[in-house]
Motif scaffolding. Structure first.
Motif, mmCIF file in Angstrom:
data_model
loop_
_atom_site.group_PDB
_atom_site.id
_atom_site.type_symbol
_atom_site.label_atom_id
_atom_site.label_comp_id
_atom_site.label_asym_id
_atom_site.label_seq_id
_atom_site.Cartn_x
_atom_site.Cartn_y
_atom_site.Cartn_z
ATOM 1 N N TYR A 72 9.237 4.976 1.833
ATOM 2 C CA TYR A 72 9.673 4.704 0.461
ATOM 3 C C TYR A 72 11.047 4.045 0.489
ATOM 4 C CZ TYR A 72 10.730 5.789 -4.477
ATOM 5 O OH TYR A 72 11.047 5.734 -5.819
ATOM 6 N N ALA A 73 11.234 3.007 -0.314
ATOM 7 C CA ALA A 73 12.481 2.240 -0.301
ATOM 8 C C ALA A 73 13.452 2.650 -1.401
ATOM 9 C CB ALA A 73 12.171 0.754 -0.417
ATOM 10 N N GLY A 74 13.095 3.676 -2.188
ATOM 11 C CA GLY A 74 13.948 4.063 -3.307
ATOM 12 C C GLY A 74 13.443 3.466 -4.609
ATOM 13 N N ALA A 75 13.844 4.076 -5.721
ATOM 14 C CA ALA A 75 13.313 3.694 -7.025
ATOM 15 C C ALA A 75 13.586 2.231 -7.376
ATOM 16 C CB ALA A 75 13.893 4.617 -8.102
ATOM 17 N N ASP A 76 14.804 1.756 -7.110
ATOM 18 C CA ASP A 76 15.153 0.390 -7.490
ATOM 19 C C ASP A 76 14.304 -0.636 -6.749
ATOM 20 O OD1 ASP A 76 17.021 1.352 -9.239
ATOM 21 O OD2 ASP A 76 18.737 1.067 -7.888
ATOM 22 N N ARG A 77 14.182 -0.463 -5.448
ATOM 23 C CA ARG A 77 13.407 -1.424 -4.667
ATOM 24 C C ARG A 77 11.906 -1.247 -4.905
ATOM 25 N NH1 ARG A 77 15.941 -4.593 -1.121
ATOM 26 N NH2 ARG A 77 18.122 -4.161 -0.581
ATOM 27 N N ALA A 78 11.475 -0.012 -5.122
ATOM 28 C CA ALA A 78 10.054 0.213 -5.403
ATOM 29 C C ALA A 78 9.647 -0.492 -6.693
ATOM 30 C CB ALA A 78 9.771 1.710 -5.503
ATOM 31 N N ALA A 79 10.558 -0.528 -7.658
ATOM 32 C CA ALA A 79 10.282 -1.223 -8.919
ATOM 33 C C ALA A 79 10.040 -2.706 -8.699
ATOM 34 C CB ALA A 79 11.437 -1.012 -9.893
ATOM 35 N N LYS A 80 10.574 -3.234 -7.598
ATOM 36 C CA LYS A 80 10.366 -4.648 -7.256
ATOM 37 C C LYS A 80 9.200 -4.816 -6.279
ATOM 38 C CE LYS A 80 14.642 -5.290 -5.844
ATOM 39 N NZ LYS A 80 15.874 -6.006 -5.368
ATOM 40 N N GLY A 81 8.470 -3.720 -6.040
ATOM 41 C CA GLY A 81 7.316 -3.786 -5.153
ATOM 42 C C GLY A 81 7.674 -3.836 -3.691
ATOM 43 N N GLN A 82 8.774 -3.163 -3.313
ATOM 44 C CA GLN A 82 9.217 -3.203 -1.928
ATOM 45 C C GLN A 82 9.080 -1.854 -1.242
ATOM 46 O OE1 GLN A 82 13.250 -4.720 -2.063
ATOM 47 N NE2 GLN A 82 12.559 -6.839 -2.048
ATOM 48 N N VAL A 83 8.850 -1.911 0.077
ATOM 49 C CA VAL A 83 8.817 -0.725 0.922
ATOM 50 C C VAL A 83 9.841 -0.928 2.040
ATOM 51 C CG1 VAL A 83 6.403 -0.228 0.431
ATOM 52 C CG2 VAL A 83 6.997 -1.665 2.401
ATOM 53 N N LYS A 84 10.186 0.167 2.707
ATOM 54 C CA LYS A 84 11.165 0.121 3.793
ATOM 55 C C LYS A 84 10.437 0.119 5.130
ATOM 56 C CE LYS A 84 15.256 2.709 5.398
ATOM 57 N NZ LYS A 84 16.066 3.927 5.136
ATOM 58 N N THR B 67 8.453 -6.899 0.622
ATOM 59 C CA THR B 67 7.718 -6.980 -0.639
ATOM 60 C C THR B 67 6.227 -6.907 -0.344
ATOM 61 O OG1 THR B 67 9.438 -8.350 -1.628
ATOM 62 C CG2 THR B 67 7.272 -8.375 -2.688
ATOM 63 N N VAL B 68 5.531 -6.095 -1.119
ATOM 64 C CA VAL B 68 4.100 -5.864 -0.903
ATOM 65 C C VAL B 68 3.293 -6.634 -1.945
ATOM 66 C CG1 VAL B 68 2.287 -4.138 -0.758
ATOM 67 C CG2 VAL B 68 4.589 -3.580 0.013
ATOM 68 N N ALA B 69 2.253 -7.294 -1.487
ATOM 69 C CA ALA B 69 1.353 -8.014 -2.386
ATOM 70 C C ALA B 69 -0.080 -7.760 -1.966
ATOM 71 C CB ALA B 69 1.663 -9.515 -2.364
ATOM 72 N N LEU B 70 -1.000 -7.884 -2.908
ATOM 73 C CA LEU B 70 -2.417 -7.667 -2.633
ATOM 74 C C LEU B 70 -3.141 -8.994 -2.788
ATOM 75 C CD1 LEU B 70 -4.547 -5.464 -2.008
ATOM 76 C CD2 LEU B 70 -4.885 -5.227 -4.469
ATOM 77 N N LYS B 71 -3.885 -9.368 -1.768
ATOM 78 C CA LYS B 71 -4.594 -10.642 -1.775
ATOM 79 C C LYS B 71 -6.078 -10.412 -1.561
ATOM 80 C CE LYS B 71 -4.857 -15.081 0.665
ATOM 81 N NZ LYS B 71 -4.302 -15.881 1.787
ATOM 82 N N GLY B 72 -6.869 -11.014 -2.422
ATOM 83 C CA GLY B 72 -8.317 -10.949 -2.256
ATOM 84 C C GLY B 72 -8.919 -9.577 -2.435
ATOM 85 N N GLY B 73 -8.171 -8.645 -3.000
ATOM 86 C CA GLY B 73 -8.699 -7.319 -3.266
ATOM 87 C C GLY B 73 -8.787 -6.406 -2.068
ATOM 88 N N SER B 74 -8.442 -6.899 -0.865
ATOM 89 C CA SER B 74 -8.580 -6.041 0.315
ATOM 90 C C SER B 74 -7.495 -6.262 1.366
ATOM 91 C CB SER B 74 -9.944 -6.261 0.973
ATOM 92 O OG SER B 74 -10.069 -7.590 1.426
ATOM 93 N N THR B 75 -6.639 -7.264 1.174
ATOM 94 C CA THR B 75 -5.612 -7.546 2.168
ATOM 95 C C THR B 75 -4.226 -7.281 1.592
ATOM 96 O OG1 THR B 75 -6.964 -9.235 3.254
ATOM 97 C CG2 THR B 75 -4.600 -9.293 3.680
ATOM 98 N N VAL B 76 -3.480 -6.394 2.247
ATOM 99 C CA VAL B 76 -2.109 -6.087 1.848
ATOM 100 C C VAL B 76 -1.166 -6.960 2.667
ATOM 101 C CG1 VAL B 76 -0.346 -4.295 1.662
ATOM 102 C CG2 VAL B 76 -2.742 -3.717 1.305
ATOM 103 N N GLN B 77 -0.293 -7.670 1.998
ATOM 104 C CA GLN B 77 0.662 -8.536 2.675
ATOM 105 C C GLN B 77 2.067 -7.968 2.537
ATOM 106 O OE1 GLN B 77 -0.227 -12.242 0.541
ATOM 107 N NE2 GLN B 77 -1.308 -12.987 2.336
#
Length: 248
Positions: A133-145, A179-189
């Motif tokens: 977990y990256a903390g509330a502020d960074r999580a709000a931007k979709g980020q992980v540590k 930053t975490v993104a979801l592509k194609g419904g099955s790939t986490v970037q």
């Protein structure tokens, strides 16, 4: 007045009997649906089913249920070639149509969600990396540590380190926020926001390690996941589906 009072008493008694019968029927239907879903999806545990709306029996007569909530456990997925647990798998199904034989049901629409913990995300990460977990502020931007020993991260990815740099890397820990993104419904970037200062040539090598895709297989296919959010308990995926089969 006495006759009216007697009629009211009878109405209350009959109403109570109907309610009791209705609740018995819905409990039986929930149990039957749970068994069918467990069997059709190959689950290791029985899901929890909650059929909403009252009265239930009139919905059955009309062959359409207002809402059915499903909560699944015992789901596993394959991420990065490794088996990981998927927790808090839930689906809210609306306008569930029952076929004439009551053997299957299809929902006009379904909203679903699932969560993968950071511990399981770490299992699927490059060797030497820990996802947290990256903390509330960074999580709000979709980020992980993402953290780990620099030497382990590079060597785990099969990247050779020049001898001149090996002494400098001993004990060197690196931390990035991806930053975490979801592509194609099955790939986490995952893509790092920035990298720490490193000897010339190592920054590009590290970028190739911490920026990675993680394909998730084995998730319920009836609901297309199209959103991902970083929470304090892991990554939460959500999505919708139409004409979703509840059991069959």
């Amino acid at each position: 007045m006495r006759a009216l009072r007697i009629l009211l008493i009878i109405a209350v008694v009959l109403g109570g009997i109907f309610v009791a019968a209705d609740r018995i029927a819905v409990n039986m239907a929930e149990s039957e649906a749970a068994d069918k879903i467990k069997s059709s999806q190959g689950l290791s545990s029985t899901p929890e089913i909650s059929i909403k709306g009252f009265p239930f029996l009139t919905q059955v007569v009309g062959k359409e249920l207002d809402e059915v909530d499903v909560s699944l456990a015992g789901i596993t997925a394959t991420a990065g070639g490794r088996s990981v647990n998927v927790t808090e798998v839930k689906a809210e199904l609306r306008s569930v149509r029952i076929d004439s034989s009551f053997s299957s049901a299809v929902a006009d629409r379904a909203d679903g969600s699932a969560r993968i913990s950071y511990a399981d995300l770490t299992k699927a990460a490059p060797r030497g990396a820990t996802v947290s977990y990256a903390g509330a502020d960074r999580a709000a931007k979709g980020q992980v540590k993402v953290t780990g020993p620099l030497a382990d991260l590079l060597e785990g990815a099969g990247i050779s380190v020049p001898e001149a740099f090996k002494g400098m890397l001993n004990g060197r820990m690196v931390t990035t926020y991806s930053t975490v993104a979801l592509k194609g419904g099955s790939t986490v970037q995952l893509k790092a926001e920035s990298l720490p200062n490193l000897p010339v040539g190592l920054d590009d090598k590290l970028r190739r390690v911490v920026d990675y895709d993680m394909k998730i297989d084995g998730m319920p296919s009836s609901i297309k996941l199209d959103k991902v959010a970083a929470t304090d308990g892991g990554l939460r995926f959500s999505g919708t589906g139409t004409n979703v089969s509840l059991a069959g």
